[in-house]
Design an enzyme around this catalytic site. Structure first.
Site, PDB file in Angstrom:
ATOM      1  N   GLU A 183     -12.504 -10.015  -7.119  1.00  0.00           N
ATOM      2  CA  GLU A 183     -12.555 -10.642  -5.068  1.00  0.00           C
ATOM      3  C   GLU A 183     -12.905 -12.204  -4.670  1.00  0.00           C
ATOM      4  OE1 GLU A 183     -11.822 -10.512  -1.983  1.00  0.00           O
ATOM      5  OE2 GLU A 183     -11.461  -7.866  -2.560  1.00  0.00           O
TER       6      GLU A 183
ATOM      7  N   ASP B  79      -2.226  -7.728   0.485  1.00  0.00           N
ATOM      8  CA  ASP B  79      -1.339  -8.968   1.223  1.00  0.00           C
ATOM      9  C   ASP B  79       0.140  -8.943   1.648  1.00  0.00           C
ATOM     10  OD1 ASP B  79      -0.819 -10.561   3.819  1.00  0.00           O
ATOM     11  OD2 ASP B  79      -3.023 -11.101   3.936  1.00  0.00           O
TER      12      ASP B  79
ATOM     13  N   ASP C 207       2.186  -0.062   1.566  1.00  0.00           N
ATOM     14  CA  ASP C 207       1.946   0.139   2.551  1.00  0.00           C
ATOM     15  C   ASP C 207       2.992   0.515   2.727  1.00  0.00           C
ATOM     16  OD1 ASP C 207       0.311  -1.085   3.539  1.00  0.00           O
ATOM     17  OD2 ASP C 207      -0.343   0.213   5.106  1.00  0.00           O
TER      18      ASP C 207
ATOM     19  N   GLU D  53      -9.835  -4.055 -11.472  1.00  0.00           N
ATOM     20  CA  GLU D  53      -9.403  -3.823 -10.427  1.00  0.00           C
ATOM     21  C   GLU D  53      -9.323  -5.498  -9.782  1.00  0.00           C
ATOM     22  OE1 GLU D  53      -9.375  -2.377  -6.303  1.00  0.00           O
ATOM     23  OE2 GLU D  53     -10.850  -2.004  -7.086  1.00  0.00           O
TER      24      GLU D  53
END
Length: 347
Positions: free
Chosen positions: A74, A124, A160, A49
């Protein structure tokens, strides 16, 4: 705290290194590529991920796939701390967290055709047109992702943002070796999916989510990585005989910028060395979305000798961009002190 040359005489202290070898790794200290089966102490399908946030999605994967080896990447420190606490609390033995840049991690740490499942959740969108170059899911990134997936492996993306969804769909359609598992580029629901923290908020606010699941179904040519990310065999350095004038060297280096194609090098700062002799040079290297700041030392190296080399802080890698950066700094030093004689060089 360190201050620029002329206002102080201290090298900036090394950054604090997070320490938890059981779960947490730092990209800058890992080998290229990583032998993940050895790192986990067992073989297993590899799932990755990129941008794990608070780690909820990754922890859910770990519970659902106990036989899999899961790697989360991350770049932000605070979410990494949240996820680390979660993994400790849940005892997620089949998870490793990597602190670092997603693009660099995918390029450096994973072999071609090694990843079973790759997940990118709500990156983002950088909605303003002038910021689109900062988006993670570019054609180049997706080409790299396809190359790292094993045949039959799945790339899962969620967003989204409708505009970003259209961008992603177009980029995916142009990526060699990938095809959607659905009849459409995306769907608006994935039954059984564990939502991320952001995803729960988006759904609660009534926003529509777009889910992409694309399979590697064919051959993928090796991608052309940015020059800044290409490896070199050895760490670059140059040694001179002579007596340089540090004030002249500093004046020659201060604010310098070089560009070669898409690669840029810029001197961000100059600092006096701890022992009062020599300089620490803060050099920014950039190409596209990839930016790295490195520290170089120019200091005495025995009787009558001076050396320019990467400082032993920051876990630097011997990339082509670093070698070319050291070469440009060395040329500037020689311009400031024409009497220097090169006695050894790897650049």
């Amino acid at each position: 705290m360190s201050t620029p040359m002329g206002d102080g005489d201290r090298i900036p202290p090394p950054r604090f290194q997070l320490g938890d070898p059981r779960w947490l790794l730092e990209l800058r200290y890992l080998p290229w590529p990583v032998a993940w089966a050895a790192r986990f102490g067992r073989p297993g399908p590899l799932h990755v991920e990129l941008g794990f946030g608070d780690g909820a999605f990754l922890a859910a994967l770990a519970r659902r796939m106990p036989a899999a080896n899961l790697v989360g990447v991350e770049r932000a420190l605070e979410p990494t701390r949240w996820a680390l606490r979660r993994m400790r609390r849940e005892g997620a033995e089949n998870v490793r967290l990597v602190l670092g840049d997603a693009f660099a991690a995918l390029a450096f740490l994973f072999e071609p055709e090694s990843i079973e499942g790759l997940y990118v959740n709500f990156p983002d969108p950088w909605p303003k047109a002038r910021h689109h170059h900062r988006r993670l899911l570019t054609p180049g990134f997706l080409h790299l992702a396809a190359h790292r997936l094993r045949p039959g492996g799945l790339l899962t993306i969620a967003t989204d943002d409708p505009d970003y969804a259209l961008w992603i769909a177009e980029a995916l359609r142009g990526t060699p070796g990938l095809e959607s598992v659905f009849e459409t580029p995306w769907v608006h629901a994935l039954p059984g999916r564990e939502p991320t923290r952001y995803e729960r908020k988006a759904l609660a606010a009534g926003r529509t989510c777009f889910y992409f699941v694309w399979r590697r179904s064919g051959p993928v040519p090796a991608p052309a990585l940015p020059r800044i990310m290409q490896g070199e065999a050895s760490m670059p350095h140059r040694i001179w005989e002579g007596d340089p004038d540090l004030s002249q060297v500093a004046a020659q280096l201060r604010g310098r910028l070089w560009q070669d194609g898409e690669t840029i090098w810029r001197v961000k700062g100059l600092y006096r060395a701890l022992e009062g002799e020599g300089l620490l040079i803060e050099l920014l290297m950039a190409e596209g979305a990839w930016v790295e700041t490195v520290a170089l030392l120019f200091r005495p190296h025995g009787s009558g000798l001076w050396i320019l080399k990467p400082a032993e802080i920051g876990g630097l890698r011997p990339t082509l961009a670093l070698k070319m950066g050291v070469q440009r700094i060395a040329q500037a030093i020689e311009e400031a002190t024409p009497g220097l004689r090169v006695v050894s060089s790897t650049i």
